[in-house]
Design an enzyme around this catalytic site. Structure first.
Site, PDB file in Angstrom:
ATOM      1  CB  SER A 158       1.226   0.299 -14.579  1.00  0.00           C
ATOM      2  OG  SER A 158       1.899   1.501 -14.284  1.00  0.00           O
TER       3      SER A 158
ATOM      4  CD  GLU B 174       7.474  -3.598  -7.878  1.00  0.00           C
ATOM      5  OE1 GLU B 174       6.333  -4.018  -7.708  1.00  0.00           O
ATOM      6  OE2 GLU B 174       7.939  -2.639  -7.258  1.00  0.00           O
TER       7      GLU B 174
ATOM      8  CD1 TRP C 186      -2.201  -2.000   0.269  1.00  0.00           C
ATOM      9  CD2 TRP C 186      -2.573  -1.591   2.441  1.00  0.00           C
ATOM     10  NE1 TRP C 186      -3.094  -2.934   0.726  1.00  0.00           N
ATOM     11  CE2 TRP C 186      -3.340  -2.709   2.055  1.00  0.00           C
ATOM     12  CE3 TRP C 186      -2.656  -1.150   3.759  1.00  0.00           C
ATOM     13  CZ2 TRP C 186      -4.173  -3.388   2.948  1.00  0.00           C
ATOM     14  CZ3 TRP C 186      -3.478  -1.811   4.649  1.00  0.00           C
ATOM     15  CH2 TRP C 186      -4.236  -2.926   4.249  1.00  0.00           C
TER      16      TRP C 186
ATOM     17  N   GLY D 185       0.314  -2.135  -6.945  1.00  0.00           N
ATOM     18  CA  GLY D 185       0.344  -0.904  -6.167  1.00  0.00           C
ATOM     19  C   GLY D 185      -1.018  -0.229  -6.170  1.00  0.00           C
TER      20      GLY D 185
ATOM     21  CG  HIS E 255       9.530   0.013  -4.175  1.00  0.00           C
ATOM     22  ND1 HIS E 255       9.513   1.299  -4.648  1.00  0.00           N
ATOM     23  CD2 HIS E 255       8.512  -0.643  -4.788  1.00  0.00           C
ATOM     24  CE1 HIS E 255       8.496   1.432  -5.506  1.00  0.00           C
ATOM     25  NE2 HIS E 255       7.878   0.272  -5.607  1.00  0.00           N
TER      26      HIS E 255
HETATM   27  C1  PEP Z   1       5.067  -0.382  -7.170  1.00  0.00           C
HETATM   28  O1  PEP Z   1       5.457   0.773  -7.064  1.00  0.00           O
HETATM   29  O2  PEP Z   1       5.653  -1.313  -6.617  1.00  0.00           O
HETATM   30  C2  PEP Z   1       3.878  -0.655  -7.982  1.00  0.00           C
HETATM   31  C3  PEP Z   1       3.690  -1.870  -8.411  1.00  0.00           C
HETATM   32  O3  PEP Z   1       3.073   0.411  -8.178  1.00  0.00           O
HETATM   33  P1  PEP Z   1       1.892   0.583  -9.248  1.00  0.00           P
HETATM   34  O4  PEP Z   1       1.161  -0.718  -9.378  1.00  0.00           O
HETATM   35  O5  PEP Z   1       1.036   1.653  -8.664  1.00  0.00           O
HETATM   36  O6  PEP Z   1       2.534   0.982 -10.528  1.00  0.00           O
END
Ligand code: PEP
Length: 252
Positions: free
Chosen positions: A207, A162, A10, A228, A95
């Site tokens: 995303s 990621e 989160w 995310g 991250h």
């Molecule tokens: C993240 O930052 O680890 C992530 C998956 O974010 P989002 O899904 O919002 O791109």
């Protein structure tokens, strides 16, 4: 068939009260899911609230960060033993936002993985290139971030690919062929590190939304999804977690 991991961090969202309401809503929505490993990573302040609601359910909880040391003079930090005591199963490290905002490097992140594993938890090690690169360059970058891999317990490790260019609002979602290609390359390295035996799963984040979840989770080499923004709504996270697998993937 693989058993996908479907989880969410989160980030810096949700108070403990909001987390409680979220978990109360999520638990029945996911009660029927038996073929996936599910987890939520609240902020530190909401882990106890998540545990209160999710204990005994099919949803694990964990943390988004940890300090590598056991205890001591580290004002404001949280140790692995504190997280283990809260029943955390997973702890995320590396991250992009931590690497960017706190200048965390691979060596520090590896020490965090060590601490997490010492306390019997599973580390989710995030890797990914910061900007769009050619395929070979991207793989070289990611493999560089995984250079301490050999020393980790492969059975308590999840690699999360990621790419920074694909995460957060305004990002460009990665195409399935890109994700498949990079994941295959990471798998080869992980399998090599484990001597071809146990291999850590490699999940994808960036995303992920309801529209992309089915194709991504079905992609060969993708062992799950790390979500995310889209997962901040429990109904959307539930729908993503239910995304059908289209293709058989690597045998277990
Ligand atoms: C993240 O930052 O680890 C992530 C998956 O974010 P989002 O899904 O919002 O791109």
């Amino acid at each position: 068939m693989k058993r996908p991991l479907i989880g969410t961090s989160w980030k810096m969202n949700m108070t403990a009260s909001q987390a409680e309401a979220y978990c109360r809503a999520l638990k029945p929505l996911l009660a029927d899911v038996s073929d996936r490993t599910l987890f939520v990573l609240p902020p530190f302040t909401a882990i106890a609230a998540a545990r209160e609601i999710l204990a005994g359910s099919n949803i694990s909880w964990g943390a988004q960060e940890v300090h590598p040391d056991e205890e001591g003079a580290h004002t404001g930090d949280i140790s692995a033993s504190m997280l283990a005591d809260l029943g955390c199963t997973f702890v995320e490290v590396g991250h992009h936002e931590r690497r960017r905002d706190y200048h965390e490097d691979d060596e520090l992140i590896a020490r965090k993985v060590d601490a997490i594993q010492r306390w019997g938890m599973t580390a989710i090690l995030c890797v990914g290139e910061s900007t769009r690169l050619e395929r070979e360059q991207a793989v070289a970058y990611v493999l560089g971030q995984l250079r301490f891999l050999d020393r980790f317990d492969q059975g308590r490790l999840v690699v999360a690919y990621e790419p920074a260019w694909a995460i957060g609002s305004g990002a460009e979602p990665a195409g399935v062929d890109w994700v498949e290609w990079i994941h295959s390359a990471i798998h080869e390295r992980v399998a090599g590190a484990a001597g071809g035996g146990v291999t850590a799963p490699v999940i994808y984040g960036g995303s992920v939304d309801l529209a992309s979840a089915g194709d991504l989770v079905s992609c060969p080499g993708v062992d799950g999804l790390f979500v995310g923004r889209a997962a901040l709504n429990p109904e959307v996270f539930s729908a993503i977690a239910h995304a059908p697998l289209w293709l058989p993937s690597r045998p277990e």
